[in-house]
Structures are given as structure tokens and as C-alpha cells.
Design an enzyme around this catalytic site. Structure first.
Site, short mmCIF file in Angstrom:
data_model
loop_
_atom_site.label_atom_id
_atom_site.label_comp_id
_atom_site.label_asym_id
_atom_site.label_seq_id
_atom_site.Cartn_x
_atom_site.Cartn_y
_atom_site.Cartn_z
N GLU A 1 0.94 -1.24 0.01
CA GLU A 1 0.05 -0.03 -0.12
C GLU A 1 0.83 1.06 0.13
O GLU A 1 1.93 1.43 0.68
CB GLU A 1 -0.84 0.06 1.14
CG GLU A 1 -1.72 1.07 1.19
CD GLU A 1 -2.83 0.79 2.24
OE1 GLU A 1 -3.59 -0.02 2.15
OE2 GLU A 1 -3.22 1.71 3.27
N TYR B 1 -6.83 7.13 -0.32
CA TYR B 1 -7.50 8.25 -0.99
C TYR B 1 -7.97 8.90 0.49
O TYR B 1 -8.31 8.62 1.36
CB TYR B 1 -8.94 7.74 -1.27
CG TYR B 1 -9.80 8.57 -1.99
CD1 TYR B 1 -9.63 8.75 -3.47
CD2 TYR B 1 -10.70 9.73 -1.28
CE1 TYR B 1 -10.42 9.62 -4.23
CE2 TYR B 1 -11.48 10.43 -2.19
CZ TYR B 1 -11.35 10.64 -3.55
OH TYR B 1 -12.19 11.56 -4.05
N ARG C 1 -16.14 4.04 3.38
CA ARG C 1 -16.88 5.10 3.73
C ARG C 1 -15.87 6.33 3.85
O ARG C 1 -16.43 7.46 3.83
CB ARG C 1 -17.76 5.04 5.03
CG ARG C 1 -18.69 6.11 5.36
CD ARG C 1 -19.15 5.92 6.68
NE ARG C 1 -18.04 5.92 7.66
CZ ARG C 1 -18.16 6.04 8.99
NH1 ARG C 1 -19.36 5.65 9.62
NH2 ARG C 1 -17.26 6.16 9.79
N GLY C 2 -15.00 6.26 4.77
CA GLY C 2 -13.96 7.33 5.36
C GLY C 2 -14.35 7.43 6.92
O GLY C 2 -15.47 7.25 7.17
N ASP C 3 -13.40 7.98 7.43
CA ASP C 3 -13.51 8.17 9.01
C ASP C 3 -14.50 9.35 9.08
O ASP C 3 -14.39 10.41 8.24
CB ASP C 3 -12.38 8.36 9.56
CG ASP C 3 -11.90 7.11 10.02
OD1 ASP C 3 -12.44 5.98 10.45
OD2 ASP C 3 -10.65 6.95 9.83
N HIS D 1 -15.40 -2.82 14.13
CA HIS D 1 -15.38 -1.32 13.73
C HIS D 1 -15.81 -0.46 15.02
O HIS D 1 -16.45 -0.73 15.67
CB HIS D 1 -16.28 -0.94 12.56
CG HIS D 1 -16.02 0.57 12.11
ND1 HIS D 1 -16.86 1.52 12.49
CD2 HIS D 1 -15.04 1.05 11.38
CE1 HIS D 1 -16.39 2.69 11.96
NE2 HIS D 1 -15.34 2.44 11.36
N GLN E 1 -8.58 -4.49 8.58
CA GLN E 1 -7.79 -3.40 9.46
C GLN E 1 -6.70 -4.24 9.93
O GLN E 1 -6.56 -5.49 9.89
CB GLN E 1 -8.78 -2.87 10.54
CG GLN E 1 -8.00 -1.94 11.22
CD GLN E 1 -9.03 -1.27 12.06
OE1 GLN E 1 -9.65 -1.85 12.89
NE2 GLN E 1 -9.22 -0.16 12.09
P1 FAD Z 1 -18.71 1.07 6.39
O1 FAD Z 1 -18.96 -0.14 5.87
O2 FAD Z 1 -19.70 2.13 5.71
O3 FAD Z 1 -18.93 1.10 8.09
C1 FAD Z 1 -19.06 2.12 8.69
C2 FAD Z 1 -19.67 1.88 10.25
O4 FAD Z 1 -21.20 1.96 9.88
C3 FAD Z 1 -19.54 0.55 10.75
O5 FAD Z 1 -19.47 0.69 12.22
C4 FAD Z 1 -20.83 -0.18 10.31
O6 FAD Z 1 -21.09 -1.32 11.19
C5 FAD Z 1 -22.00 0.88 10.04
N1 FAD Z 1 -23.05 0.58 9.31
C6 FAD Z 1 -22.72 0.05 7.93
N2 FAD Z 1 -23.88 0.13 7.24
C7 FAD Z 1 -24.91 0.58 8.21
C8 FAD Z 1 -26.29 0.84 8.34
N3 FAD Z 1 -26.99 0.35 7.20
N4 FAD Z 1 -26.93 1.50 9.31
C9 FAD Z 1 -26.18 1.68 10.63
N5 FAD Z 1 -24.69 1.53 10.51
C10 FAD Z 1 -24.03 1.08 9.57
N6 FAD Z 1 -10.09 5.95 5.01
C11 FAD Z 1 -9.70 6.74 4.39
O7 FAD Z 1 -9.77 8.02 4.56
N7 FAD Z 1 -8.85 6.46 3.22
C12 FAD Z 1 -8.33 5.14 2.76
O8 FAD Z 1 -7.96 5.02 1.74
C13 FAD Z 1 -8.73 4.31 3.68
N8 FAD Z 1 -8.32 2.81 3.51
C14 FAD Z 1 -8.64 1.90 4.13
C15 FAD Z 1 -8.24 0.65 4.13
C16 FAD Z 1 -8.79 -0.42 4.92
C17 FAD Z 1 -8.24 -2.07 4.49
C18 FAD Z 1 -9.52 -0.24 5.96
C19 FAD Z 1 -9.89 -1.31 6.94
C20 FAD Z 1 -9.70 1.30 6.45
C21 FAD Z 1 -9.55 2.21 5.56
N9 FAD Z 1 -9.87 3.60 5.61
C22 FAD Z 1 -9.51 4.53 4.78
C23 FAD Z 1 -10.57 3.76 6.97
C24 FAD Z 1 -12.40 3.77 6.75
O9 FAD Z 1 -12.46 4.73 5.94
C25 FAD Z 1 -12.84 3.97 8.09
O10 FAD Z 1 -12.46 2.76 8.96
C26 FAD Z 1 -14.23 4.20 8.13
O11 FAD Z 1 -14.47 4.77 9.59
C27 FAD Z 1 -15.26 3.03 7.71
O12 FAD Z 1 -15.12 2.70 6.60
P2 FAD Z 1 -15.91 1.47 5.84
O13 FAD Z 1 -15.87 1.45 4.40
O14 FAD Z 1 -15.46 0.37 6.67
O15 FAD Z 1 -17.62 1.92 6.39
#
Ligand code: FAD
Length: 287
Positions: A17, A49, A106-108, A148, A175
Site C-alpha cells: 500500500e 484516498y 466510507r471514510g472516517d 469497527h 484492518q
Molecule cells: P462502512 O462499511 O460504511 O461501516 C462504517 C460503520 O457504519 C460501521 O460501524 C458499520 O457497522 C456501520 N454501518 C454500516 N452500514 C450501516 C447501516 N446500514 N446502518 C447503520 N450502521 C451501519 N480511510 C480513508 O480515509 N482513506 C483510505 O484510503 C482508507 N483505506 C482503508 C483501507 C482499509 C483496508 C481499511 C480497513 C480502512 C481504510 N480506511 C480509509 C478507513 C475507513 O474509511 C474507516 O475505517 C471508516 O470509519 C469506515 O469505513 P468502511 O468503509 O468500513 O465503512
């Protein structure tokens, strides 16, 4: 090439990465890092990203550089703070550039962030649906062996993960974790839940003691006693900690592979020397 094809043949894969530069004037030095890392012949290389969308263009630039080096790129894409219009334009740009793989995230949530309106995506699964609409991409998603940070419990976390995968994910990347048992248990729970896509194990080589504090704060992942001991003993000496961190990550990967985990993603964080040394330690194993 699609990552789903790379993961298909049941052989060990190791991916790297990189993160894009914040400023355009650093683009050439980041490309040089990519070129160096590609020499280790990773199975694919991902590029992160910026959560605010500000580094969007640079992510594509770096993905194109990875492709130019003959390695399959995986472009990360976050959605929380970008309008749908912006997300669509990034996806279309990647398609035009021949980047076939996107990690849909989704992003933090930034501090004080208020979800704007329906012009934005709230969760990653909505981004997965959108990407599928716009092209024939191989799509990956994130998963969390130790839950998460926003999820109330494991059950809720697994429900959301299953829903996201069913929207059309081809693979998951985890993660970082330092305790392999946590990951192995998580994979088992996913299989019981009917999540059957490949789950790539995310390994973060900790090469200085300050980095681990920050990483743990952000991820909430547990740290085994063995690793604490290493930090206590070597944390104040950068060169020793670097060597110990590389060896710990290499051992972690070997143990995972011995337990049947074939797909490893190393959070190499723009450190070619770390990437090359870990690959050196695995040379016969992944040959
Ligand atoms: P989601 O899958 O949307 O989940 C986020 C939260 O929402 C979880 O707690 C989930 O249980 C909850 N949720 C999901 N669906 C629902 C629903 N329908 N109703 C209620 N709650 C729900 N961040 C960056 O900014 N840039 C990057 O390039 C980046 N790369 C990453 C690569 C990896 C391998 C990992 C593990 C993380 C990365 N992150 C990155 C961090 C990531 O953006 C964060 O961890 C973020 O908080 C969650 O993203 P997600 O895509 O898992 O979100």
C-alpha cells in the site's frame, strides 16, 4: 487485471500500500517510491484516498504509475465527505485510466461532522452500489477483525458487513491486527455468517514505537504481550525497532500462511525498504 482473478488461484499473494502526496510538488518522489516497491513484485498495490476528497486526483495519478510499472493497482475511494457528483467523476476517471479495482470505503467521520443531505453517501455499501452502476469494476471493502470502532457489538458489525458484501463486493481487506488469533476467529465467524469472499489479512509493520501508539488509538486493536515486550526493549532505538518490527510482521505473515491464510496485504506506508525486506524474508515461501 482484476484482483478477483489474482485471488482466484489459491496461491499465496502479498500486496502493498502507498499513500498519495498532499502536494503536487511531491508527486515525482511518490512515484519513485512506487517504482522502488514494484521491484519486489507485489501481487497488487493499493493507493489510499484522502477522507476529505482533496487528494482524489493524486490517488489516480499514483494508481496510473503503479499500472505503468506493470503491477495491478487498487484505488481506494471514500464517499462520506464527497458529493455523489464528485464520487461519480472519480469513478469515471479511474475507468478512463483503465484502473479496474476500487476499494470502496466510507471514510472516517471528521470531528464535528454533520451528515449533509441526500447528495452524499452515508455508508460504504451505498458507494458499492454506485460503483457497480458506473462500470465493470472489481470492488473490495474494509473489514474489522476486532470490530469497527462505531459498532455497538459483533452482531451488529457482522450484519452490516454481510449486507455490504451482498451488495457486490469481490473481496475484503482487514484492518491491521497484531494478534493472529483475532483474525483467524474473525474469518471463521464470517464463513459461518455466509460471507464467502476472499478476506485479505492486513499487516502493519510497526517500525517505530511512536507509530504504534497512534495506530492503536485509531484502530482499537489489541497488542499481544510479546509485542509490548519488543517495544519496551527496543522502542528507544530506531534501528533496533525497525529490525524487530520487520521480523515481527514477517513472522506474523508466516504464521497466517501456516494457518491457511493465503492473501496478505502489507501496510507498507511508502517505505520501500520495509516492503523489500519483508518480501526477502518470505522469498521461498511465496515463490
Ligand atoms: P462502512 O462499511 O460504511 O461501516 C462504517 C460503520 O457504519 C460501521 O460501524 C458499520 O457497522 C456501520 N454501518 C454500516 N452500514 C450501516 C447501516 N446500514 N446502518 C447503520 N450502521 C451501519 N480511510 C480513508 O480515509 N482513506 C483510505 O484510503 C482508507 N483505506 C482503508 C483501507 C482499509 C483496508 C481499511 C480497513 C480502512 C481504510 N480506511 C480509509 C478507513 C475507513 O474509511 C474507516 O475505517 C471508516 O470509519 C469506515 O469505513 P468502511 O468503509 O468500513 O465503512
Amino acid at each position: 487485471m482484476k484482483i478477483s482473478e489474482i485471488l482466484k488461484n489459491n496461491r499465496c499473494t502479498v500486496s502493498f500500500e502507498v499513500f498519495p502526496p498532499k502536494q503536487w510538488d511531491k508527486i515525482e518522489s511518490t512515484k519513485a517510491v512506487v517504482d522502488e516497491m514494484c521491484k519486489a513484485n507485489p501481487s497488487f498495490m493499493s493507493v489510499t484516498y484522502g477522507a476529505t476528497g482533496t487528494k482524489a486526483g493524486f490517488t489516480q495519478e499514483i494508481a496510473e504509475e503503479i499500472k505503468r510499472c506493470g503491477v495491478t493497482p487498487l484505488s481506494h475511494l471514500t464517499c462520506l465527505t464527497s458529493t455523489k457528483e464528485k464520487v461519480d467523476s472519480v469513478v469515471d476517471g479511474l475507468k478512463a485510466a483503465g484502473v479496474e479495482n476500487i476499494l470502496a470505503l466510507r471514510g472516517d467521520i471528521p470531528e464535528g461532522f454533520v451528515f449533509p443531505d441526500e447528495q452524499y453517501f452515508e455508508y460504504a455499501y451505498q458507494l458499492v452500489n454506485e460503483i457497480k452502476e458506473r462500470g465493470d469494476f472489481c470492488i473490495g471493502g474494509a473489514c474489522y477483525p476486532e470490530i469497527h470502532t462505531e459498532s455497538k457489538n459483533r452482531v451488529e458489525d457482522m450484519e452490516h458487513l454481510k449486507y455490504k458484501v451482498d451488495c457486490g463486493l469481490d473481496f475484503l481487506t482487514s484492518q491491521m491486527f497484531f494478534d493472529n488469533e483475532k483474525f483467524l476467529d474473525f474469518v471463521e465467524m464470517c464463513r459461518i455468517k455466509g460471507i464467502d469472499v476472499p478476506i485479505i489479512a492486513g499487516i502493519m509493520p510497526i517500525t517505530n514505537a511512536r507509530q504504534i501508539k497512534r495506530s492503536i488509538e485509531l484502530s482499537n486493536c489489541s497488542v499481544p504481550k510479546k509485542f509490548y515486550k519488543i517495544m519496551e526493549r527496543f522502542g528507544d532505538d530506531d534501528a533496533s525497532m525497525l529490525q524487530a518490527g520487520i521480523i515481527y510482521a514477517t513472522e506474523q505473515i508466516i504464521d497466517l500462511m501456516a494457518n491457511g491464510i493465503n492473501n496478505i496485504h502489507i501496510y507498507t506506508m511508502n517505505k520501500p525498504a520495509v516492503a523489500l525486506q519483508i518480501m526477502g524474508g518470505l522469498s521461498e515461501i511465496i515463490r
